[in-house]
Design an enzyme around this catalytic site. Structure first.
Site, PDB file in Angstrom:
ATOM      1  N   ARG A  15      14.630 -78.568  17.897  1.00  0.00           N
ATOM      2  CA  ARG A  15      13.794 -77.467  17.379  1.00  0.00           C
ATOM      3  C   ARG A  15      14.707 -76.280  17.152  1.00  0.00           C
ATOM      4  NH1 ARG A  15      12.872 -74.182  21.907  1.00  0.00           N
ATOM      5  NH2 ARG A  15      12.463 -75.270  23.865  1.00  0.00           N
ATOM      6  N   HIS A  34      10.210 -72.799  21.696  1.00  0.00           N
ATOM      7  CA  HIS A  34       9.198 -73.831  22.008  1.00  0.00           C
ATOM      8  C   HIS A  34       7.852 -73.411  21.426  1.00  0.00           C
ATOM      9  CE1 HIS A  34       6.952 -76.804  24.309  1.00  0.00           C
ATOM     10  NE2 HIS A  34       6.184 -75.837  24.753  1.00  0.00           N
ATOM     11  N   TYR A  65      17.704 -69.131  27.395  1.00  0.00           N
ATOM     12  CA  TYR A  65      18.039 -70.366  28.111  1.00  0.00           C
ATOM     13  C   TYR A  65      18.990 -71.319  27.373  1.00  0.00           C
ATOM     14  CZ  TYR A  65      13.942 -71.947  25.349  1.00  0.00           C
ATOM     15  OH  TYR A  65      13.048 -72.212  24.346  1.00  0.00           O
TER      16      TYR A  65
END
Length: 356
Positions: free
Chosen positions: A253, A257, A266
């Site tokens: 992706r 998210h 992250y």
């Protein structure tokens, strides 16, 4: 540790530079240009949906940017009788199966029309509970088998879903019952902020098929040519009673998210840059340009047409927002229970007081 990468080598036909490393197979140059046109529209829609959330027009939205080739390839071989059982990110796959694109906006808005699948379209409403739809997929496929229908079912899910119990129960049931089902995992490398290496000790998701006595495959999920050809083969095989199968489409992706998280917190930009060069849209564009099938002038036209289609979708979406919130009480009971009727009356009074 089992060498999953050696057991399940990555299937690829079009590399990130847009060079064919295999055959077009069941596809043609003309069909690939149509695929690219659709993929570009889907990218335009996805980016607009992200902006709409930032403007407060819709609620939380799960973008699919970067996963278009996997989703489009997953349903490339399905006919009108086959079933798709999607997860909450699969608006590209659902669109190709006949679900209007505004449903992606309805889903983010919590609009009642989100579950209103057009009559005759074999698609279940998008599932947000992680991995729950894998069991639903087994149920659908089992039903078609009991009815002696020559039908294939594809259930889609992310890598995070394979860490859930529902996934393993579904794999076991599907294997024991030998249902005509393809488990299609969009391995986009991250379950929100948790990388795949922290989700499992195995090297690949495909190797999990071994434990359930079914065949597994690992395909480049950013390579539409590879995914579509694999799914053509497997769809035909499940119709012939050879299923179920597990497919791991290795993709990424390119954004967050959902609109509720920041991937910059992250994961590193180097990783994102690497996968950005593997973008399925750019890959297909390179190949079409090399074949003389795409020009800068055509891209300008495609972008204008994509924007127009998105505007038309937004017009439908805005019109749907005029629906009375009281519809939440409708279509559940033929005769509404007394307590629910009382709640409806209280809610209606509140709506009149503060507005819809």
């Amino acid at each position: 540790m089992t060498d999953g990468i050696e057991m399940f080598p990555l299937i690829q036909r079009l590399d990130e530079e847009g060079n064919l490393t295999g055959e077009l197979g069941v596809l043609s140059a003309e069909s690939l240009k149509e695929t690219y046109t659709t993929m570009r529209f889907l990218r335009t829609f996805d980016e607009r949906a992200w902006n709409l959330q930032r403007q407060g027009v819709i609620g939380t939205y799960a973008p699919f940017k970067g996963q278009e080739a996997a989703q489009m390839g997953a349903v490339a071989a399905l006919n009108d009788s086959d079933w798709l059982v999607p997860t909450y990110r699969d608006w590209a796959a659902s669109y190709l199966r006949g679900v209007p694109m505004e449903h992606g906006l309805f889903f983010s808005k919590g609009h009642p029309s989100l579950g209103d699948i057009p009559v005759g379209k074999q698609v279940l409403p998008a599932q947000v509970v992680i991995a729950a739809q894998t069991l639903h997929g087994v149920g659908v496929a089992w039903a078609t088998k009991l009815r002696h229908e020559n039908v294939a079912t594809v259930v889609t899910f992310g890598d995070g879903a394979t860490s859930q119990g529902d996934f393993h129960e579904a794999m076991n049931f599907a294997s024991v019952l030998e249902v005509p089902l393809i488990f299609f995992c969009e391995n986009n490398q991250w379950a929100i902020s948790v990388p795949l290496a922290h989700q499992m000790h195995a090297e690949t998701i495909a190797q999990r098929s071994v434990a359930y006595g079914i065949e597994g495959f690992r395909v480049d999920g950013n390579d539409y040519v590879a995914v579509a050809n694999l799914m053509h083969d497997l769809t035909e095989r499940v119709r012939n009673g050879e299923g179920p199968f597990l497919v791991e489409a290795v993709t990424y992706r390119l954004g967050a998210h959902t609109t509720a998280d920041d991937p910059g917190k992250y994961r590193g930009t180097e990783e994102e840059d690497t996968w950005g060069r593997r973008d399925p849209l750019l890959r297909l564009e390179k190949w079409l340009r090399a074949q003389g099938l795409l020009t800068d002038e055509e891209l300008v036209t495609l972008d204008a047409e994509s924007e127009q289609k998105v505007e038309e979708i937004l017009a439908i979406f805005r019109e749907a927002l005029s629906m009375s919130p009281l519809v939440l009480f409708d279509n559940v009971y033929a005769t509404m229970p007394t307590n629910l009727a009382s709640q409806r009356a209280q809610f209606e009074a509140r709506v009149k007081e503060v507005g819809a």
